[in-house]
Design a protein around this motif. Structure first.
Motif, mmCIF file in Angstrom:
data_model
loop_
_atom_site.group_PDB
_atom_site.id
_atom_site.type_symbol
_atom_site.label_atom_id
_atom_site.label_comp_id
_atom_site.label_asym_id
_atom_site.label_seq_id
_atom_site.Cartn_x
_atom_site.Cartn_y
_atom_site.Cartn_z
ATOM 1 N N VAL B 231 0.869 -1.170 0.000
ATOM 2 C CA VAL B 231 0.000 0.000 0.000
ATOM 3 C C VAL B 231 0.908 1.224 0.000
ATOM 4 O O VAL B 231 1.777 1.347 0.866
ATOM 5 N N VAL B 232 0.742 2.081 -0.976
ATOM 6 C CA VAL B 232 1.644 3.226 -1.089
ATOM 7 C C VAL B 232 0.849 4.535 -1.114
ATOM 8 O O VAL B 232 -0.115 4.672 -1.866
ATOM 9 N N VAL B 233 1.251 5.426 -0.211
ATOM 10 C CA VAL B 233 0.675 6.771 -0.217
ATOM 11 C C VAL B 233 1.563 7.641 -1.099
ATOM 12 O O VAL B 233 2.793 7.625 -0.954
ATOM 13 N N THR B 234 0.962 8.348 -2.030
ATOM 14 C CA THR B 234 1.783 9.193 -2.891
ATOM 15 C C THR B 234 1.037 10.455 -3.294
ATOM 16 O O THR B 234 -0.183 10.438 -3.466
ATOM 17 N N HIS B 235 1.818 11.527 -3.421
ATOM 18 C CA HIS B 235 1.261 12.772 -3.964
ATOM 19 C C HIS B 235 1.504 12.847 -5.466
ATOM 20 O O HIS B 235 1.012 13.737 -6.136
ATOM 21 N N ASN B 236 2.315 11.913 -5.945
ATOM 22 C CA ASN B 236 2.688 11.917 -7.363
ATOM 23 C C ASN B 236 1.735 10.990 -8.115
ATOM 24 O O ASN B 236 1.831 9.769 -8.045
ATOM 25 N N MET B 237 0.824 11.602 -8.858
ATOM 26 C CA MET B 237 -0.202 10.778 -9.503
ATOM 27 C C MET B 237 0.352 9.952 -10.650
ATOM 28 O O MET B 237 -0.142 8.867 -10.928
ATOM 29 N N GLN B 238 1.398 10.461 -11.301
ATOM 30 C CA GLN B 238 2.031 9.641 -12.333
ATOM 31 C C GLN B 238 2.643 8.397 -11.703
ATOM 32 O O GLN B 238 2.620 7.316 -12.280
ATOM 33 N N GLN B 239 3.167 8.589 -10.486
ATOM 34 C CA GLN B 239 3.719 7.424 -9.790
ATOM 35 C C GLN B 239 2.618 6.409 -9.474
ATOM 36 O O GLN B 239 2.802 5.205 -9.659
ATOM 37 N N ALA B 240 1.481 6.910 -9.037
ATOM 38 C CA ALA B 240 0.358 6.006 -8.752
ATOM 39 C C ALA B 240 -0.030 5.233 -10.005
ATOM 40 O O ALA B 240 -0.272 4.022 -9.954
ATOM 41 N N THR B 241 -0.049 5.912 -11.146
ATOM 42 C CA THR B 241 -0.437 5.215 -12.388
ATOM 43 C C THR B 241 0.635 4.206 -12.799
ATOM 44 O O THR B 241 0.316 3.178 -13.378
ATOM 45 N N ARG B 242 1.896 4.522 -12.487
ATOM 46 C CA ARG B 242 2.967 3.617 -12.909
ATOM 47 C C ARG B 242 3.031 2.358 -12.053
ATOM 48 O O ARG B 242 3.262 1.271 -12.577
ATOM 49 N N VAL B 243 2.849 2.500 -10.737
ATOM 50 C CA VAL B 243 3.163 1.349 -9.869
ATOM 51 C C VAL B 243 1.950 0.594 -9.337
ATOM 52 O O VAL B 243 2.089 -0.542 -8.903
#
Lengths: 233, 282
Positions: B231-243
């Protein structure tokens, strides 16, 4: 369309300009098709020449839209409706470019027809053009106004065009046997009818992209019934 | 769940996981974390920071939590392994969180064992001021492992899994603080996986890293899903789409939308989600 503006002004401008360029391109493509067919029906070669010359503008606009689309993808990483709009705009511009090519083909064939004696059956082209031009007009309108319902009407209307197209081909084929002196003219008219039928197909494609932008669902190669199937799922 | 001291041993848990691994794909997608009607407060219930959250985190998948600052995504993450226990006035005011079927709020649950089962990687890498080797071995030693050969093997394996072994195999005795920021973060991931958790929580794991180090960690996250639930919290939405496989969007303490990442980022169901991910958030 989304009510709120994007926080990034550049992004908002790029999206707006992309839409604007697609609509400009559509307008030129529509005009080219109109010039080509009017040139044929009114035996006006100048109009045919205009349609051939103006195709280059459409080609340039297609390149510009592709470039802008790529820039948006690279710079702003659009998502959701923005992403769908950019991808669809690039596909719509490809369809508009093909429509303008069809207009050019019509114009070139029309010039050959004009070099020969007039035949009465050229009038069969009129209703086919009306249907194709209306399909194109509404396809562009559906994109401009983000109207998926209008876009969904294009499928059935294109089938009416297909029917008229088949009927005209049959008629011209018969005439080619009966009136051998004008064989080349009828052959050129068959090509013109085919071009107009393709305009209908490209208009449907544009409608499909509008549905994709509006609803996020691809109905390509499936038709509007796909939406009902997905709803049932 | 092994976090309840007296009931099941760690080996029982491992064998249960192995058994699960042999199940069909449907079972592999079963929920590891089940959140039901969860509300959470930092001030003894006066105000709820999280309100009526419901979501299931599937096994062996990467789930991303996104949302603006203060939306509650990190708070929820910290509820999973009871990191909020360190705040005296923090409490779950309604609902429950079940990890592999066991309620984490059960008083019999040992938070230390819970955190062994649910590892965490933080925004800023936090290696101990010890050698690279000792950082990875630390959890094992705390857990009672004394066999040096076994520790050596797990340290090497964990560093390999964290894509760090080739860079540090000749520097194992050097201070972990001499590593670069990206290497330190991967060391923390190695330290986490050394104790064989079921779930790895990551709270903005790349926000302090340069783009190259970020790419390495993102690649690592995608490989970790083979064996762990992430489970990963991220502010980087491109990162969310990538991983990530699934993404949950939070706003003002509520879960607005939770869906497959590919769906949420191309065709979100809620306007609030659309506005946020496309940058139309006022």
């Amino acid at each position: 369309m989304l009510d709120l503006k994007h926080t990034l002004g550049d992004f908002e401008d790029s999206l707006r300009n992309t839409r604007k360029e697609v609509l400009t391109m559509a307008s030129v493509a529509q005009q080219n098709l109109g010039s080509a067919v009017t040139g044929l029906l009114n035996r006006n070669e100048d109009l045919c020449n205009d349609a051939i010359a103006e195709d280059e503008e459409v080609n340039q606009l297609e390149r510009a839209i592709d470039q802008r689309g790529m820039e948006i993808l690279i710079r702003f990483n659009p998502v959701a409706t923005d992403l769908r709009m950019v991808v669809a705009a690039m596909k719509i511009s490809a369809n508009l470019e093909r429509i303008s090519d069809q207009a050019e083909n019509v114009a070139r064939r029309a010039r050959k027809v004009l070099k020969k004696d007039a035949v009465q059956e050229v009038n069969l082209i009129g209703p086919i053009y009306e249907l194709a031009a209306n399909l194109l007009k509404d396809a562009v309108k559906s994109f401009a106004e983000d109207d998926a319902n209008l876009a969904l009407t294009l499928f059935e209307r294109d089938q009416v065009l297909d029917k008229l197209h088949r009927k005209a081909i049959k008629k011209y084929t018969t005439l080619m046997e009966e009136d051998i002196e004008n064989l080349r003219t009828y052959l050129n008219l068959i090509f013109i009818v085919r071009c107009l039928e393709r305009v209908g197909d490209h208009s449907v494609n544009i409608g499909e992209e509008t549905v994709y932008i509006n609803q996020g669902r691809s109905i390509r190669h499936i038709g509007p019934s796909a939406l009902n199937d997905e709803d049932e799922d | 769940m092994p976090v309840v001291n007296e009931n099941r041993s760690s080996s029982e848990m491992t064998s249960a996981r192995d058994k699960n691994n042999s199940e069909d794909e449907k079972l592999a997608n079963e929920a590891v974390i089940e959140v039901e009607n969860l509300s959470f407060s930092y001030d003894l219930g006066k105000t709820n920071t999280l309100r009526d959250i419901n979501l299931n985190i599937p096994k062996n998948k990467v789930t991303a939590f996104i949302g603006p600052s203060g939306c509650g995504k990190s708070t929820l993450l910290r509820c999973f392994n009871r990191m909020n226990d360190t705040i005296a006035t923090a409490k779950i005011t309604a609902g429950s969180i079940k990890i592999m079927g066991s309620d984490v709020s059960n008083p019999r649950v040992d938070p230390i064992l819970l955190r062994k089962e649910i590892g965490m990687v933080f925004q800023k890498s936090n290696p101990f001021p010890k050698s690279v080797y000792e950082n990875v071995a630390f959890g094992l030693r705390i857990g009672g492992e004394r066999n040096k050969t076994a520790i050596d093997e797990i340290v090497e394996e964990s560093l390999k899994r964290a894509a760090l072994w080739d860079e540090v195999k000749d520097r194992l005795k050097e201070s972990a603080l001499s590593l670069s920021g990206g290497q330190q973060q991967r060391l923390c991931i190695a330290r986490t996986i050394a104790v064989q958790p079921s779930v790895i929580l990551m709270d903005e794991p790349c926000s302090a890293l340069d783009p190259v180090a970020t790419t390495v960690v993102e690649e690592l996250i995608t490989t970790l899903r083979e064996d762990y639930t992430v489970v990963v919290v991220t502010h980087n939405m491109q990162q969310a789409t990538r991983v990530s496989d699934s993404t949950a969007f939070f706003y003002l303490g509520e879960l607005i939308e939770y869906d497959l990442t590919s769906k949420l980022f191309t065709n979100p169901a809620k306007k609030q989600t659309e506005d946020y991910i496309s940058g139309r958030f006022g």
